[in-house]
Scaffold this motif. Structure first.
Motif, PDB file in Angstrom:
ATOM      1  N   LEU A 100     -61.560 -30.368   9.041  1.00  0.00           N
ATOM      2  CA  LEU A 100     -62.236 -31.588   8.581  1.00  0.00           C
ATOM      3  C   LEU A 100     -61.309 -32.425   7.708  1.00  0.00           C
ATOM      4  N   ALA A 101     -60.624 -31.778   6.777  1.00  0.00           N
ATOM      5  CA  ALA A 101     -59.736 -32.497   5.864  1.00  0.00           C
ATOM      6  C   ALA A 101     -58.559 -33.126   6.606  1.00  0.00           C
ATOM      7  N   GLU A 102     -58.034 -32.435   7.598  1.00  0.00           N
ATOM      8  CA  GLU A 102     -56.890 -32.967   8.344  1.00  0.00           C
ATOM      9  C   GLU A 102     -57.284 -34.121   9.260  1.00  0.00           C
ATOM     10  N   SER A 103     -58.506 -34.123   9.738  1.00  0.00           N
ATOM     11  CA  SER A 103     -58.922 -35.169  10.672  1.00  0.00           C
ATOM     12  C   SER A 103     -59.487 -36.404   9.976  1.00  0.00           C
ATOM     13  N   LEU A 104     -59.695 -36.334   8.673  1.00  0.00           N
ATOM     14  CA  LEU A 104     -60.242 -37.457   7.925  1.00  0.00           C
ATOM     15  C   LEU A 104     -59.192 -38.562   7.798  1.00  0.00           C
ATOM     16  N   PRO A 105     -59.530 -39.796   8.152  1.00  0.00           N
ATOM     17  CA  PRO A 105     -58.575 -40.916   8.027  1.00  0.00           C
ATOM     18  C   PRO A 105     -58.435 -41.353   6.563  1.00  0.00           C
ATOM     19  N   LEU A 106     -57.551 -40.698   5.841  1.00  0.00           N
ATOM     20  CA  LEU A 106     -57.431 -40.903   4.403  1.00  0.00           C
ATOM     21  C   LEU A 106     -56.889 -42.283   4.031  1.00  0.00           C
ATOM     22  N   THR A 107     -55.994 -42.833   4.833  1.00  0.00           N
ATOM     23  CA  THR A 107     -55.406 -44.129   4.497  1.00  0.00           C
ATOM     24  C   THR A 107     -56.461 -45.228   4.496  1.00  0.00           C
ATOM     25  N   SER A 108     -57.253 -45.280   5.547  1.00  0.00           N
ATOM     26  CA  SER A 108     -58.285 -46.316   5.607  1.00  0.00           C
ATOM     27  C   SER A 108     -59.403 -46.049   4.601  1.00  0.00           C
ATOM     28  N   LEU A 109     -59.684 -44.796   4.332  1.00  0.00           N
ATOM     29  CA  LEU A 109     -60.679 -44.448   3.322  1.00  0.00           C
ATOM     30  C   LEU A 109     -60.202 -44.873   1.930  1.00  0.00           C
ATOM     31  N   ALA A 110     -58.915 -44.702   1.660  1.00  0.00           N
ATOM     32  CA  ALA A 110     -58.349 -45.135   0.382  1.00  0.00           C
ATOM     33  C   ALA A 110     -58.397 -46.659   0.256  1.00  0.00           C
ATOM     34  N   GLY A 111     -58.177 -47.372   1.357  1.00  0.00           N
ATOM     35  CA  GLY A 111     -58.256 -48.828   1.334  1.00  0.00           C
ATOM     36  C   GLY A 111     -59.653 -49.316   0.998  1.00  0.00           C
ATOM     37  N   VAL A 112     -60.660 -48.695   1.583  1.00  0.00           N
ATOM     38  CA  VAL A 112     -62.047 -49.069   1.292  1.00  0.00           C
ATOM     39  C   VAL A 112     -62.386 -48.741  -0.159  1.00  0.00           C
ATOM     40  N   LEU A 113     -61.954 -47.584  -0.604  1.00  0.00           N
ATOM     41  CA  LEU A 113     -62.226 -47.182  -1.985  1.00  0.00           C
ATOM     42  C   LEU A 113     -61.545 -48.124  -2.977  1.00  0.00           C
ATOM     43  N   ALA A 114     -60.316 -48.515  -2.706  1.00  0.00           N
ATOM     44  CA  ALA A 114     -59.613 -49.450  -3.595  1.00  0.00           C
ATOM     45  C   ALA A 114     -60.308 -50.801  -3.640  1.00  0.00           C
TER      46      ALA A 114
END
Length: 140
Positions: A100-114
């Motif tokens: 689950l952690a490896e498949s999560l799109p962290l870059t786009s999630l970080a953009g939304v969070l920022a």
């Protein structure tokens, strides 16, 4: 400094005329300071509102990018396993969480969070400066 020099300086100072400031000088200075504080609060309000608009406009592309990345990743399939096959999760929970952690799109999630955090911070600042302008308490 010698005592003679001190007496000489005291005699020079005592011989000077006392200068009185204009009667309304203090009032004029205080009014100008308050006006400058209000202008500063207005500028800060405009800047924080512009930051809020910029973060709001960045939020929509960031969310669409996140949705596109989530659709393209296998994160949804791994998440569907949570509902469909509970026995697998009990046996291999650590591998499941890693997948689950490896498949999560962290870059786009970080953009939304920022974008969301910037929007919230700018709203907080805008409310603060607007309140200061309305109550007449300008920032120091």
């Amino acid at each position: 400094m010698s005592p003679d020099a001190e007496k000489y300086i005291d005699s020079l100072i005592s011989g000077l005329d006392q200068v009185e400031p204009p009667a309304r000088l203090l009032d004029t200075v205080l009014v100008r300071i308050e006006g400058e504080r209000r202008r500063s609060a207005r500028r800060r309000l405009v800047l924080s509102a512009c930051l809020g608009l910029a973060s709001l406009s960045a939020l929509f592309p960031a969310v669409s990018y996140l949705v596109r990345d989530l659709a393209g990743s296998v994160f949804g399939r791994y998440l569907a396993l949570l509902v469909s096959d509970g026995s697998y999760l009990v046996s291999f929970w650590s591998e499941y969480l890693m997948s689950l952690a490896e498949s999560l799109p962290l870059t786009s999630l970080a953009g939304v969070l920022a974008a969301v955090l910037t929007l919230l911070a700018s709203l907080k600042l805008s409310a603060k400066y607007l309140s200061q302008l309305q109550t007449g308490i300008a920032p120091a």
